[in-house]
Design a protein around this motif. Structure first.
Motif, PDB file in Angstrom:
ATOM      1  N   ASP A 447       0.823  -1.207   0.000  1.00  0.00           N
ATOM      2  CA  ASP A 447       0.000   0.000   0.000  1.00  0.00           C
ATOM      3  C   ASP A 447       0.861   1.262   0.000  1.00  0.00           C
ATOM      4  O   ASP A 447       0.504   2.278   0.568  1.00  0.00           O
ATOM      5  N   SER A 448       2.007   1.152  -0.668  1.00  0.00           N
ATOM      6  CA  SER A 448       2.862   2.344  -0.777  1.00  0.00           C
ATOM      7  C   SER A 448       2.565   2.993  -2.129  1.00  0.00           C
ATOM      8  O   SER A 448       1.416   3.288  -2.443  1.00  0.00           O
ATOM      9  N   GLU A 449       3.583   3.204  -2.965  1.00  0.00           N
ATOM     10  CA  GLU A 449       3.361   3.793  -4.291  1.00  0.00           C
ATOM     11  C   GLU A 449       3.335   2.662  -5.307  1.00  0.00           C
ATOM     12  O   GLU A 449       4.368   2.129  -5.704  1.00  0.00           O
ATOM     13  N   MET A 450       2.137   2.287  -5.721  1.00  0.00           N
ATOM     14  CA  MET A 450       1.930   1.104  -6.552  1.00  0.00           C
ATOM     15  C   MET A 450       1.956   1.470  -8.034  1.00  0.00           C
ATOM     16  O   MET A 450       1.465   2.523  -8.440  1.00  0.00           O
ATOM     17  N   ILE A 451       2.483   0.573  -8.860  1.00  0.00           N
ATOM     18  CA  ILE A 451       2.631   0.846 -10.280  1.00  0.00           C
ATOM     19  C   ILE A 451       1.288   1.038 -10.969  1.00  0.00           C
ATOM     20  O   ILE A 451       1.138   1.909 -11.828  1.00  0.00           O
ATOM     21  N   ASP A 452       0.291   0.229 -10.605  1.00  0.00           N
ATOM     22  CA  ASP A 452      -1.003   0.393 -11.277  1.00  0.00           C
ATOM     23  C   ASP A 452      -1.667   1.698 -10.896  1.00  0.00           C
ATOM     24  O   ASP A 452      -2.282   2.364 -11.739  1.00  0.00           O
ATOM     25  N   VAL A 453      -1.553   2.092  -9.640  1.00  0.00           N
ATOM     26  CA  VAL A 453      -2.118   3.381  -9.220  1.00  0.00           C
ATOM     27  C   VAL A 453      -1.449   4.514  -9.990  1.00  0.00           C
ATOM     28  O   VAL A 453      -2.109   5.437 -10.474  1.00  0.00           O
ATOM     29  N   ALA A 454      -0.120   4.437 -10.135  1.00  0.00           N
ATOM     30  CA  ALA A 454       0.611   5.471 -10.875  1.00  0.00           C
ATOM     31  C   ALA A 454       0.180   5.519 -12.339  1.00  0.00           C
ATOM     32  O   ALA A 454      -0.073   6.593 -12.902  1.00  0.00           O
ATOM     33  N   ALA A 455       0.081   4.337 -12.982  1.00  0.00           N
ATOM     34  CA  ALA A 455      -0.284   4.285 -14.398  1.00  0.00           C
ATOM     35  C   ALA A 455      -1.698   4.801 -14.626  1.00  0.00           C
ATOM     36  O   ALA A 455      -1.955   5.574 -15.558  1.00  0.00           O
ATOM     37  N   TYR A 456      -2.637   4.373 -13.763  1.00  0.00           N
ATOM     38  CA  TYR A 456      -4.019   4.807 -13.940  1.00  0.00           C
ATOM     39  C   TYR A 456      -4.185   6.291 -13.585  1.00  0.00           C
ATOM     40  O   TYR A 456      -5.047   6.978 -14.153  1.00  0.00           O
ATOM     41  N   THR A 457      -3.371   6.779 -12.660  1.00  0.00           N
ATOM     42  CA  THR A 457      -3.412   8.208 -12.333  1.00  0.00           C
ATOM     43  C   THR A 457      -2.923   9.027 -13.515  1.00  0.00           C
ATOM     44  O   THR A 457      -3.513  10.076 -13.855  1.00  0.00           O
ATOM     45  N   GLN A 458      -1.842   8.584 -14.156  1.00  0.00           N
ATOM     46  CA  GLN A 458      -1.348   9.299 -15.332  1.00  0.00           C
ATOM     47  C   GLN A 458      -2.420   9.380 -16.411  1.00  0.00           C
ATOM     48  O   GLN A 458      -2.684  10.443 -16.977  1.00  0.00           O
ATOM     49  N   ARG A 459      -3.060   8.222 -16.675  1.00  0.00           N
ATOM     50  CA  ARG A 459      -4.097   8.185 -17.706  1.00  0.00           C
ATOM     51  C   ARG A 459      -5.292   9.060 -17.324  1.00  0.00           C
ATOM     52  O   ARG A 459      -5.907   9.713 -18.184  1.00  0.00           O
ATOM     53  N   ALA A 460      -5.602   9.090 -16.035  1.00  0.00           N
ATOM     54  CA  ALA A 460      -6.726   9.912 -15.581  1.00  0.00           C
ATOM     55  C   ALA A 460      -6.487  11.381 -15.857  1.00  0.00           C
ATOM     56  O   ALA A 460      -7.399  12.091 -16.322  1.00  0.00           O
ATOM     57  N   GLN A 512      10.024  -1.370   4.178  1.00  0.00           N
ATOM     58  CA  GLN A 512       8.811  -1.963   3.601  1.00  0.00           C
ATOM     59  C   GLN A 512       9.150  -3.173   2.731  1.00  0.00           C
ATOM     60  O   GLN A 512       8.498  -4.216   2.799  1.00  0.00           O
ATOM     61  N   ALA A 513      10.183  -3.013   1.910  1.00  0.00           N
ATOM     62  CA  ALA A 513      10.556  -4.089   0.995  1.00  0.00           C
ATOM     63  C   ALA A 513      11.008  -5.332   1.741  1.00  0.00           C
ATOM     64  O   ALA A 513      10.628  -6.465   1.380  1.00  0.00           O
ATOM     65  N   LEU A 514      11.812  -5.160   2.788  1.00  0.00           N
ATOM     66  CA  LEU A 514      12.310  -6.314   3.536  1.00  0.00           C
ATOM     67  C   LEU A 514      11.174  -7.063   4.226  1.00  0.00           C
ATOM     68  O   LEU A 514      11.181  -8.304   4.284  1.00  0.00           O
ATOM     69  N   LYS A 515      10.202  -6.315   4.750  1.00  0.00           N
ATOM     70  CA  LYS A 515       9.048  -6.968   5.373  1.00  0.00           C
ATOM     71  C   LYS A 515       8.246  -7.753   4.327  1.00  0.00           C
ATOM     72  O   LYS A 515       7.827  -8.896   4.563  1.00  0.00           O
ATOM     73  N   LEU A 516       8.056  -7.155   3.158  1.00  0.00           N
ATOM     74  CA  LEU A 516       7.315  -7.831   2.096  1.00  0.00           C
ATOM     75  C   LEU A 516       8.067  -9.050   1.574  1.00  0.00           C
ATOM     76  O   LEU A 516       7.461 -10.059   1.198  1.00  0.00           O
ATOM     77  N   ILE A 517       9.404  -8.965   1.547  1.00  0.00           N
ATOM     78  CA  ILE A 517      10.200 -10.116   1.115  1.00  0.00           C
ATOM     79  C   ILE A 517       9.999 -11.291   2.061  1.00  0.00           C
ATOM     80  O   ILE A 517       9.866 -12.446   1.620  1.00  0.00           O
ATOM     81  N   GLU A 518       9.957 -11.013   3.365  1.00  0.00           N
ATOM     82  CA  GLU A 518       9.738 -12.097   4.333  1.00  0.00           C
ATOM     83  C   GLU A 518       8.386 -12.765   4.081  1.00  0.00           C
ATOM     84  O   GLU A 518       8.258 -13.996   4.104  1.00  0.00           O
ATOM     85  N   ASP A 519       7.369 -11.952   3.836  1.00  0.00           N
ATOM     86  CA  ASP A 519       6.037 -12.505   3.549  1.00  0.00           C
ATOM     87  C   ASP A 519       6.049 -13.301   2.243  1.00  0.00           C
ATOM     88  O   ASP A 519       5.443 -14.382   2.147  1.00  0.00           O
ATOM     89  N   ALA A 520       6.754 -12.757   1.242  1.00  0.00           N
ATOM     90  CA  ALA A 520       6.808 -13.435  -0.057  1.00  0.00           C
ATOM     91  C   ALA A 520       7.576 -14.743   0.030  1.00  0.00           C
ATOM     92  O   ALA A 520       7.241 -15.721  -0.653  1.00  0.00           O
ATOM     93  N   LEU A 521       8.609 -14.782   0.875  1.00  0.00           N
ATOM     94  CA  LEU A 521       9.373 -16.015   1.047  1.00  0.00           C
ATOM     95  C   LEU A 521       8.507 -17.120   1.664  1.00  0.00           C
ATOM     96  O   LEU A 521       8.593 -18.288   1.257  1.00  0.00           O
ATOM     97  N   VAL A 522       7.686 -16.745   2.610  1.00  0.00           N
ATOM     98  CA  VAL A 522       6.767 -17.731   3.209  1.00  0.00           C
ATOM     99  C   VAL A 522       5.820 -18.257   2.140  1.00  0.00           C
ATOM    100  O   VAL A 522       5.571 -19.462   2.038  1.00  0.00           O
ATOM    101  N   ARG A 523       5.306 -17.343   1.324  1.00  0.00           N
ATOM    102  CA  ARG A 523       4.376 -17.747   0.251  1.00  0.00           C
ATOM    103  C   ARG A 523       5.076 -18.676  -0.742  1.00  0.00           C
ATOM    104  O   ARG A 523       4.541 -19.722  -1.117  1.00  0.00           O
ATOM    105  N   ALA A 524       6.265 -18.284  -1.183  1.00  0.00           N
ATOM    106  CA  ALA A 524       6.993 -19.080  -2.172  1.00  0.00           C
ATOM    107  C   ALA A 524       7.379 -20.448  -1.613  1.00  0.00           C
ATOM    108  O   ALA A 524       7.328 -21.459  -2.324  1.00  0.00           O
ATOM    109  N   ASP A 525       7.745 -20.474  -0.349  1.00  0.00           N
ATOM    110  CA  ASP A 525       8.110 -21.748   0.271  1.00  0.00           C
ATOM    111  C   ASP A 525       6.888 -22.651   0.408  1.00  0.00           C
ATOM    112  O   ASP A 525       6.949 -23.857   0.139  1.00  0.00           O
TER     113      ASP A 525
END
Length: 789
Positions: A447-460, A512-525
């Motif tokens: 919920d930081s600066e997301m690529i889809d939010v940025a892309a859709y904001t530009q188009r808006a 933020q990234a390190l916390k998300l990596i830990e969550d992603a590692l659990v998911r991938a494992d």
């Protein structure tokens, strides 16, 4: 004795009446249909109308379904209340009880469906046909009982309805409280009422029952089960029909009774009217291509779109997101889907849905923020994710180009202005033009600066600039255009990852990234994805060895939203091609993974059923929306053959489980029909392959086709643009390529844009000019032909 004779006489008259014997099979026999698969008889189907729909299993049963209201999302719904959990039917012949619970066949029609029950020893076939009339709070179920033997059959049919008058999801927030149902038999029908509310269910037949009983409903303490039993006599080698109507009302007993009587009196003309309307739906934006499977997919998606229309007069009409668990209203689902609905000519529900979303969003938020999810009782569950506000702006501009209605544009532009102000003033703490907050990926922490939010904001902002100019707000148009240009530049520089050859999932801090990596590692494992674990560990080491105090882009999940800059056409062409090629590794035969790290090395060979988790989850999912976004993106960069490949992947899910439909998660998980599927097909086909770029406000249609190579002969007929209707035929052979175009408003301007490759106007008076290496033919004719030899 007199009473008995009277009853027998009534039975005789009803059995012989033309209406009672009018089989719906007569109506269905020339309708398009798709037969279901034997191994999916134990999976859901839907019979839908805009007021009522019924969900059960293809084998004829009604098991507990769904998770939004656990186990309650099947059955018969008249939102915002439920009418029935379902019903049981059995026929007794010569002392044998024949339960209609194991259909041997399920057949789906655009506006109805049929279950076939075979009883071989009795030489008996019973067909159960059902449809929901338009704008009616009820359903008609017809049993066609076929005696294939050489002897008369005397039997009884018992119909048991399991009424469960209860509120929909979040009913308690609108003071809709469930209470005990009570039932009373009256005339030929049961009438059931919720004791504390004016909620009613009525069911019965146009034939008089010989008995009516109330049964215990131990599973649903507030529900009630009631049966009706009928005598059925069928001569040898003939058939009889039994019609059952189920009606309801959340307002009054009188409404329910009137609806019930109306269905039994008029179900034949009601069915004929619905059949005719569905034929019109099929003829709008009618596609003819060599790939008949894809052609059928596109046709049935038009029907799917209509199945999802939900009308609650006290709230309005709008499209639901999906059945059975998302039958209510969503911001983002509509913002994708309605672009497709418009391209297939279903413009009325488009404008109704937009009106509903706008009015409720302004009532709840008041600042231009567009809601995310709203139940059919009017309760808003989520006031809006960040991406939904800019996507609403782009939706309005897209629909305006189709309808040309300046009043429509002026009505919604104030909401857009407020929404864009809210977007940057309240959601961009560091003032870098990238709003913070959840976009399409509702993963905890993303919920930081997301690529889809940025892309859709530009188009808006780009679209809002065009709207402001159209409404003579010149200074605002310049301001919006400047922001759009700045955002485009920033997205292509700050979000791009050369290492991963992809746009980043998000821009955030190292923490933020390190916390998300830990969550992603659990998911991938958990999912046993060793390649993802290795990649995530490498990224973690790089962050720790090269720390940054400033937010920066990260590629962690390879979520599908990294492709939105190409979907919006704002990616640099060089980056776009690299990213599109890179994205192919996150696919399987059905399409694009929602979360890229969920794929594995065997994904390309996996064409089996999706194995979802016991608790509803999108982990490991391939979905039509990400796949459709990829098709749109490929077309934006002149790669129609790659785009077609994604459409073919999605179409492999068509009729995989529910005949005539595409599931939300490919091939057979989640919602059994989903609104945004039409975006994933209609935009690539109508707007891009056939190249229809409507400018109805200028009475102009630009046609810039880019057909896939294998579509040597293709047609798209009866496409509605404003008050005009256009049709396009492409024919290619060794001798050349010809494009024929017709329109119903010959004073409109048609601009055909083609490669500067020897094309000439062969019919019609055209002005011709060359622009950017392309030839532009401008016509104002009823019929025009362009070609080359």
């Amino acid at each position: 004795m007199k009473k008995l004779l009277s009853t027998l006489f009534s039975l005789f008259i009803l059995a012989c009446s033309p209406k009672a014997e009018q089989s719906l099979n007569n109506l269905l026999k020339d309708s398009t249909k798709i037969e279901g698969k034997k191994n999916y008889l134990g999976s859901p189907y839907v019979t839908a109308g805009n007021r009522v729909y019924m969900v059960g299993h293809q084998d004829g049963t009604f098991p507990a379904l769904g998770w939004h209201v656990k186990g309650e999302m099947g059955g018969i719904w008249n939102h915002p209340i439920k009418l029935m959990d379902g019903f049981d039917v059995e026929m007794v012949v010569n002392g044998q009880v024949l339960a209609l619970s194991k259909a041997s066949e399920f057949v789906n029609y655009p506006y109805a469906n049929k279950h076939v029950f075979e009883f071989i020893e009795e030489d008996l076939i019973i067909e159960r046909i059902q449809f929901v009339p338009d704008s009616v709070q009820g359903i008609l179920i017809q049993f066609v009982i076929k005696n294939n033997s050489t002897k008369k059959i005397d039997g009884n049919v018992k119909f048991t309805g399991h009424t469960n008058l209860r509120p929909t999801w979040l009913g308690e927030r609108s003071n809709m409280m469930d209470s005990k149902d009570s039932a009373a038999f009256q005339d030929n029908y049961w009438i059931v009422k919720d004791s504390a509310n004016t909620w009613y269910t009525i069911f019965g037949s146009d034939q008089r029952p010989i008995s009516s009983d109330e049964l215990k409903n131990s599973e649903k303490p507030n529900g009630v089960s009631n049966s009706l039993e009928f005598v059925v006599t069928i001569p040898a080698k003939s058939e009889k029909t039994l019609n059952i109507a189920i009606a309801g009302s959340y307002d009054s007993r009188t409404d329910a009774i009137n609806t019930y009587n109306n269905i039994l009196e008029n179900f034949v003309p009601m069915a004929e009217a619905k059949k005719a309307r569905y034929k019109e739906l099929a003829n709008q934006s009618k596609l003819t291509i060599p790939d008949k499977h894809l052609q059928d997919t596109f046709e049935w998606l038009k029907y799917n779109c209509d199945w999802l229309v939900r009308t609650i007069p006290e709230i309005g009409s709008g499209i639901g997101a999906g059945i059975p668990d998302y039958p209510w209203y969503f911001g983002v689902d509509s913002e994708y889907a309605l672009k497709g609905y418009m391209a297939i000519g279903q413009d009325k529900i488009v404008e109704q849905t937009i009106q509903l979303l706008d009015s409720v969003s302004m009532a709840v938020n008041g600042n231009g923020r567009i809601l995310h999810e709203m139940s059919t009782n009017g309760v808003v569950f989520n006031k809006g994710n960040i991406n939904e506000t800019p996507q609403f702006a782009s939706l309005i501009w897209e629909i305006y180009k189709w309808n040309g209605d300046k009043e429509f544009l002026a009505t919604y532009f104030p909401t857009i202005k407020k929404g864009l102000k809210w977007l940057l003033e309240e959601n961009d703490d560091n003032k870098n033009l990238f709003p913070d907050g959840f976009g399409m990926m509702e993963i905890h922490g993303l919920d930081s600066e997301m690529i889809d939010v940025a892309a859709y904001t530009q188009r808006a902002f780009a679209d809002a600039a065009l709207m402001a100019r159209e409404l003579n707000e010149t200074e605002l148009a310049r301001e919006y255009r400047k922001l759009a240009d700045q955002l485009k530049e920033k997205i292509n520089t700050e979000f791009w990852s050369e290492t991963f050859q992809s746009y980043a999932d998000f821009i955030g801090t190292d923490e933020q990234a390190l916390k998300l990596i830990e969550d992603a590692l659990v998911r991938a494992d958990t999912l046993n994805k060793p390649w993802a674990i290795e990649e995530l560990e490498t990224t973690k080491k790089q962050i720790l060895s090269n720390p940054s105090n400033e937010p920066r882009p990260f590629v962690l999940y390879h979520n599908w939203v990294v492709n939105t800059p190409m979907e919006m056409g704002i990616a640099d062409s060089t980056k776009a091609i690299v990213a599109l090629d890179n994205a192919k590794q996150f696919t399987n035969p059905f399409g694009v993974f929602v979360t890229g790290i969920d794929r594995d090395e065997t994904a390309g060979d996996d064409s089996g059923s999706f194995k979802g988790s016991k608790v509803f989850s999108y982990t490991g999912a391939v979905m039509t929306l990400p796949t459709g976004v990829q098709a749109v993106a490929e077309n934006n960069y002149g790669r129609p053959d790659e785009a077609l490949d994604y459409l073919k992947r999605m179409s492999r899910s068509f009729s995989y489980a529910l005949p005539g439909s595409i599931y939300e998660v490919s091939p057979d998980y989640g919602m059994i029909t989903q609104a945004w599927n039409i975006y994933s097909f209609a935009v690539p086909i109508v707007n891009q392959f056939f190249g229809i770029k409507p400018l109805a406000h200028q009475k102009t249609i630009v046609i810039e086709p880019q057909l896939p190579k294998e579509w040597d002969n293709a047609a798209l007929e009866n496409v509605k643009v404003g008050d005009n209707i256009i049709s396009i035929w492409h024919s290619q052979s060794e001798s050349g390529h010809q494009i024929k175009i017709t329109q119903t408003q010959p004073d409109w301007k048609i601009q055909v844009v083609l490669p500067d490759d020897g094309y000439t106007a062969q019919e019609g008076d055209a002005q011709t000019e060359t622009k950017n290496g392309k030839t532009v033919f401008t016509f104002t004719e009823a019929t025009m032909v362009v070609g080359k030899n």
